[in-house]
Design a protein around this motif. Structure first.
Motif, PDB file in Angstrom:
ATOM      1  N   ALA A 158      -0.864  -5.534  -7.494  1.00 15.88           N
ATOM      2  CA  ALA A 158       0.342  -4.749  -7.231  1.00 15.88           C
ATOM      3  C   ALA A 158       0.049  -3.607  -6.267  1.00 15.88           C
ATOM      4  O   ALA A 158       0.847  -3.319  -5.360  1.00 15.88           O
ATOM      5  N   VAL A 159      -1.081  -2.946  -6.445  1.00 17.06           N
ATOM      6  CA  VAL A 159      -1.468  -1.862  -5.539  1.00 17.06           C
ATOM      7  C   VAL A 159      -1.666  -2.399  -4.126  1.00 17.06           C
ATOM      8  O   VAL A 159      -1.191  -1.813  -3.135  1.00 17.06           O
ATOM      9  N   SER A 160      -2.341  -3.534  -4.009  1.00 14.51           N
ATOM     10  CA  SER A 160      -2.571  -4.137  -2.702  1.00 14.51           C
ATOM     11  C   SER A 160      -1.252  -4.532  -2.040  1.00 14.51           C
ATOM     12  O   SER A 160      -1.072  -4.335  -0.832  1.00 14.51           O
ATOM     13  N   HIS A 161      -0.337  -5.067  -2.828  1.00 15.36           N
ATOM     14  CA  HIS A 161       0.980  -5.445  -2.306  1.00 15.36           C
ATOM     15  C   HIS A 161       1.726  -4.211  -1.790  1.00 15.36           C
ATOM     16  O   HIS A 161       2.315  -4.218  -0.701  1.00 15.36           O
ATOM     17  N   TYR A 162       1.679  -3.146  -2.576  1.00 15.89           N
ATOM     18  CA  TYR A 162       2.376  -1.926  -2.174  1.00 15.89           C
ATOM     19  C   TYR A 162       1.796  -1.359  -0.875  1.00 15.89           C
ATOM     20  O   TYR A 162       2.529  -0.998   0.055  1.00 15.89           O
ATOM     21  N   ILE A 163       0.462  -1.287  -0.785  1.00 17.49           N
ATOM     22  CA  ILE A 163      -0.166  -0.730   0.410  1.00 17.49           C
ATOM     23  C   ILE A 163       0.123  -1.598   1.637  1.00 17.49           C
ATOM     24  O   ILE A 163       0.409  -1.093   2.727  1.00 17.49           O
ATOM     25  N   ALA A 164       0.069  -2.917   1.473  1.00 20.75           N
ATOM     26  CA  ALA A 164       0.365  -3.808   2.597  1.00 20.75           C
ATOM     27  C   ALA A 164       1.809  -3.649   3.063  1.00 20.75           C
ATOM     28  O   ALA A 164       2.094  -3.608   4.260  1.00 20.75           O
ATOM     29  N   LYS A 165       2.719  -3.540   2.103  1.00 20.99           N
ATOM     30  CA  LYS A 165       4.141  -3.384   2.433  1.00 20.99           C
ATOM     31  C   LYS A 165       4.384  -2.048   3.130  1.00 20.99           C
ATOM     32  O   LYS A 165       5.118  -1.978   4.136  1.00 20.99           O
ATOM     33  N   ALA A 166       3.774  -0.990   2.626  1.00 23.53           N
ATOM     34  CA  ALA A 166       3.999   0.343   3.178  1.00 23.53           C
ATOM     35  C   ALA A 166       3.340   0.527   4.538  1.00 23.53           C
ATOM     36  O   ALA A 166       3.860   1.244   5.404  1.00 23.53           O
ATOM     37  N   SER A 167       2.189  -0.111   4.752  1.00 24.45           N
ATOM     38  CA  SER A 167       1.447   0.067   5.993  1.00 24.45           C
ATOM     39  C   SER A 167       1.804  -0.964   7.055  1.00 24.45           C
ATOM     40  O   SER A 167       1.546  -0.767   8.246  1.00 24.45           O
ATOM     41  N   GLY A 168       2.366  -2.104   6.613  1.00 24.27           N
ATOM     42  CA  GLY A 168       2.648  -3.188   7.539  1.00 24.27           C
ATOM     43  C   GLY A 168       1.424  -4.004   7.895  1.00 24.27           C
ATOM     44  O   GLY A 168       1.467  -4.871   8.765  1.00 24.27           O
ATOM     45  N   ALA A 181      -2.087   6.975   5.690  1.00 26.92           N
ATOM     46  CA  ALA A 181      -0.692   7.384   5.875  1.00 26.92           C
ATOM     47  C   ALA A 181       0.215   6.870   4.759  1.00 26.92           C
ATOM     48  O   ALA A 181       1.403   7.193   4.730  1.00 26.92           O
ATOM     49  N   VAL A 182      -0.327   6.087   3.845  1.00 24.30           N
ATOM     50  CA  VAL A 182       0.471   5.517   2.753  1.00 24.30           C
ATOM     51  C   VAL A 182       0.454   6.480   1.567  1.00 24.30           C
ATOM     52  O   VAL A 182      -0.617   6.774   1.026  1.00 24.30           O
ATOM     53  N   PRO A 183       1.601   6.975   1.138  1.00 27.81           N
ATOM     54  CA  PRO A 183       1.631   7.890  -0.007  1.00 27.81           C
ATOM     55  C   PRO A 183       1.536   7.127  -1.322  1.00 27.81           C
ATOM     56  O   PRO A 183       1.978   5.978  -1.426  1.00 27.81           O
ATOM     57  N   TYR A 184       0.979   7.749  -2.322  1.00 28.40           N
ATOM     58  CA  TYR A 184       0.931   7.147  -3.648  1.00 28.40           C
ATOM     59  C   TYR A 184       2.336   7.084  -4.247  1.00 28.40           C
ATOM     60  O   TYR A 184       3.117   8.030  -4.126  1.00 28.40           O
ATOM     61  N   SER A 185       2.669   5.962  -4.894  1.00 22.42           N
ATOM     62  CA  SER A 185       3.981   5.810  -5.532  1.00 22.42           C
ATOM     63  C   SER A 185       3.843   4.949  -6.774  1.00 22.42           C
ATOM     64  O   SER A 185       3.731   3.715  -6.675  1.00 22.42           O
ATOM     65  N   ALA A 186       3.839   5.582  -7.941  1.00 21.05           N
ATOM     66  CA  ALA A 186       3.781   4.831  -9.192  1.00 21.05           C
ATOM     67  C   ALA A 186       5.002   3.952  -9.355  1.00 21.05           C
ATOM     68  O   ALA A 186       4.924   2.844  -9.902  1.00 21.05           O
ATOM     69  N   GLU A 187       6.159   4.424  -8.873  1.00 25.22           N
ATOM     70  CA  GLU A 187       7.399   3.647  -8.989  1.00 25.22           C
ATOM     71  C   GLU A 187       7.291   2.324  -8.235  1.00 25.22           C
ATOM     72  O   GLU A 187       7.671   1.264  -8.760  1.00 25.22           O
ATOM     73  N   ASP A 188       6.762   2.373  -7.006  1.00 21.73           N
ATOM     74  CA  ASP A 188       6.636   1.142  -6.231  1.00 21.73           C
ATOM     75  C   ASP A 188       5.586   0.215  -6.815  1.00 21.73           C
ATOM     76  O   ASP A 188       5.759  -1.014  -6.826  1.00 21.73           O
ATOM     77  N   ILE A 189       4.505   0.767  -7.309  1.00 21.15           N
ATOM     78  CA  ILE A 189       3.478  -0.068  -7.935  1.00 21.15           C
ATOM     79  C   ILE A 189       4.051  -0.768  -9.166  1.00 21.15           C
ATOM     80  O   ILE A 189       3.812  -1.959  -9.393  1.00 21.15           O
ATOM     81  N   LEU A 190       4.825  -0.038  -9.959  1.00 21.65           N
ATOM     82  CA  LEU A 190       5.484  -0.653 -11.114  1.00 21.65           C
ATOM     83  C   LEU A 190       6.433  -1.767 -10.691  1.00 21.65           C
ATOM     84  O   LEU A 190       6.533  -2.809 -11.349  1.00 21.65           O
ATOM     85  N   ARG A 191       7.147  -1.539  -9.584  1.00 21.12           N
ATOM     86  CA  ARG A 191       8.088  -2.552  -9.097  1.00 21.12           C
ATOM     87  C   ARG A 191       7.352  -3.839  -8.734  1.00 21.12           C
ATOM     88  O   ARG A 191       7.812  -4.941  -9.071  1.00 21.12           O
ATOM     89  N   PHE A 192       6.207  -3.715  -8.085  1.00 21.99           N
ATOM     90  CA  PHE A 192       5.450  -4.907  -7.721  1.00 21.99           C
ATOM     91  C   PHE A 192       4.773  -5.544  -8.934  1.00 21.99           C
ATOM     92  O   PHE A 192       4.610  -6.770  -8.985  1.00 21.99           O
ATOM     93  N   ASN A 261      -7.120   1.589  -2.238  1.00 18.01           N
ATOM     94  CA  ASN A 261      -6.704   0.690  -3.327  1.00 18.01           C
ATOM     95  C   ASN A 261      -7.277   1.163  -4.659  1.00 18.01           C
ATOM     96  O   ASN A 261      -6.561   1.239  -5.670  1.00 18.01           O
ATOM     97  N   GLN A 262      -8.550   1.462  -4.651  1.00 21.27           N
ATOM     98  CA  GLN A 262      -9.214   1.891  -5.877  1.00 21.27           C
ATOM     99  C   GLN A 262      -8.686   3.243  -6.354  1.00 21.27           C
ATOM    100  O   GLN A 262      -8.510   3.464  -7.551  1.00 21.27           O
ATOM    101  N   GLN A 263      -8.413   4.139  -5.413  1.00 15.67           N
ATOM    102  CA  GLN A 263      -7.877   5.451  -5.778  1.00 15.67           C
ATOM    103  C   GLN A 263      -6.509   5.331  -6.436  1.00 15.67           C
ATOM    104  O   GLN A 263      -6.244   5.976  -7.460  1.00 15.67           O
TER     105      GLN A 263
END
Length: 276
Positions: A158-168, A181-192, A261-263
Motif C-alpha cells: 500500500a505504501v509503495s502504491h501510494y508513493i508511485a501514485k503521488a510521484s508518478g 516531494a511525496v508527503p506522508y498520508s495515512a489516509e491515502d495509505i489506508l485507502r490503498f 517506503n520504510q519511513q
C-alpha cells in the motif's frame, strides 16, 4: 469444473452487487464496439480454443505482477512480455491496427498471438475478469487456471502504491517526482490497503463461484527464487518452461524500494498500530 460447463446466460442477468464486474469498464468496452460487440464462434474457432488452457494473471498494484509476467515470457510460456491487453486504450489501438471489428475477434487475436504449449494468459484486473466471464468467451477453453500475484507485506504494498501514485514513478524505467516531494498520508495509505483487501476478497469470490484452480505467487518469495517458482507455475499449467533466460537484474521492471517506503511504513505502524 470444465470451462464449457459455465452458465453465462445466468451471469449476464446478475447485478454488479451479485457479480462484481467493473460496470464502467464493461459499458465503455461495449460502447467501443457498439452493436458488433460479440459474434458467434465458428466450429473451427471453438475447437481451437477447446485445446487451450486460459490463465489470467490477477494482480494488485505493486504486487510484482510485471516482474512475474516478464519472467513467464522469458521462460517461453504463453504470456506477453508486458502490458495489460484488456485495458481500453490497448483494445482500441490494436483493433484499429489489425482491423478487428468485434471484441470476439480481438480476444481471439490475443489468444492466438501469445499461445504457447496450448496455454495463453495475460494480466487482467479482477473486475475485468468478471466481465470477460459474462461474455461467454471463456466457456470455450479446455480449462481456466488463475495465477494471483500477491505481496505478503500488505502495508509495504500500500505504501509503495501510494508513493508511485503521488510521484508518478511506477517503475525503475520511468522518471518522476523525487520521493522526497511525496508527503506522508495515512489516509491515502489506508485507502490503498482497503483497495487491496477488496481485490483479494473478489479473487477468492471468483474461485468460489466458478470452482477453477488458482495459484498465488508471493512477490517476496518469487524474487528470492524465480526459477523454482516459474517451474512450479509450469507444472501447474502442465507445460514446459525454459529457465535459462531468467535474470531479474536484466528485467525491464525490477523490484523498487527506497528509504521513504520504510519511513512511511514505520510511521504508519507507529501511529496506527501502536508499535515503535
Amino acid at each position: 469444473m470444465m470451462a464449457n460447463d459455465m452458465d453465462t446466460d445466468f451471469l449476464q442477468n446478475l447485478s454488479v452487487d451479485q457479480y462484481p464486474f467493473d460496470p464502467h469498464y464493461a459499458q465503455n468496452l461495449r460502447d467501443l464496439f457498439g452493436e458488433r460487440f460479440l459474434r458467434e464462434l465458428t466450429q473451427e474457432e471453438q475447437a481451437d480454443l477447446n485445446a487451450v488452457t486460459f490463465c489470467p494473471i490477477l494482480f494488485g498494484n505493486r504486487s510484482g505482477s510485471n516482474l512475474l509476467t516478464n519472467s513467464l515470457y522469458r521462460a517461453g510460456l504463453g504470456f506477453p512480455e508486458h502490458g495489460e491487453p484488456l485495458n481500453l486504450p490497448s483494445i482500441e489501438r490494436i483493433s484499429e491496427i489489425h482491423q478487428l471489428e468485434t471484441f470476439t475477434d480481438y480476444f481471439l487475436f490475443l489468444s492466438r498471438r501469445w499461445r504457447q504449449h496450448n496455454v495463453v494468459g495475460f494480466k487482467i484486473s479482477i473486475g475485468q475478469l468478471f466481465d470477460l466471464t459474462r461474455t461467454g468467451l471463456l466457456k470455450h477453453f479446455k480449462s481456466i487456471k488463475l495465477l494471483h500475484s500477491v505481496r505478503r507485506d500488505k502495508l509495504a504494498q500500500a505504501v509503495s502504491h501510494y508513493i508511485a501514485k503521488a510521484s508518478g514513478q511506477w517503475s525503475t524505467t520511468e522518471a518522476g517526482t523525487p520521493d522526497q516531494a511525496v508527503p506522508y498520508s495515512a489516509e491515502d495509505i489506508l485507502r490503498f490497503l482497503r483497495r487491496g483487501a477488496r481485490l483479494q476478497a473478489d479473487y477468492q469470490l471468483y474461485l468460489t463461484i466458478h470452482g477453477f484452480s488458482g495459484m498465488e505467487i508471493c512477490f517476496e518469495d518469487f524474487v528470492s527464487s524465480p526459477e523454482s517458482h516459474v517451474e512450479d507455475i509450469a507444472t501447474f499449467l502442465n507445460c514446459p518452461a525454459d529457465l535459462s533466460g531468467l535474470d531479474l537484474e536484466s528485467a525491464p521492471t525490477r523490484p523498487q524500494a527506497s528509504d521513504l517506503n520504510q519511513q512511511f511504513a514505520h510511521r504508519f505502524r507507529s501511529e496506527l498500530k501502536g508499535q515503535s
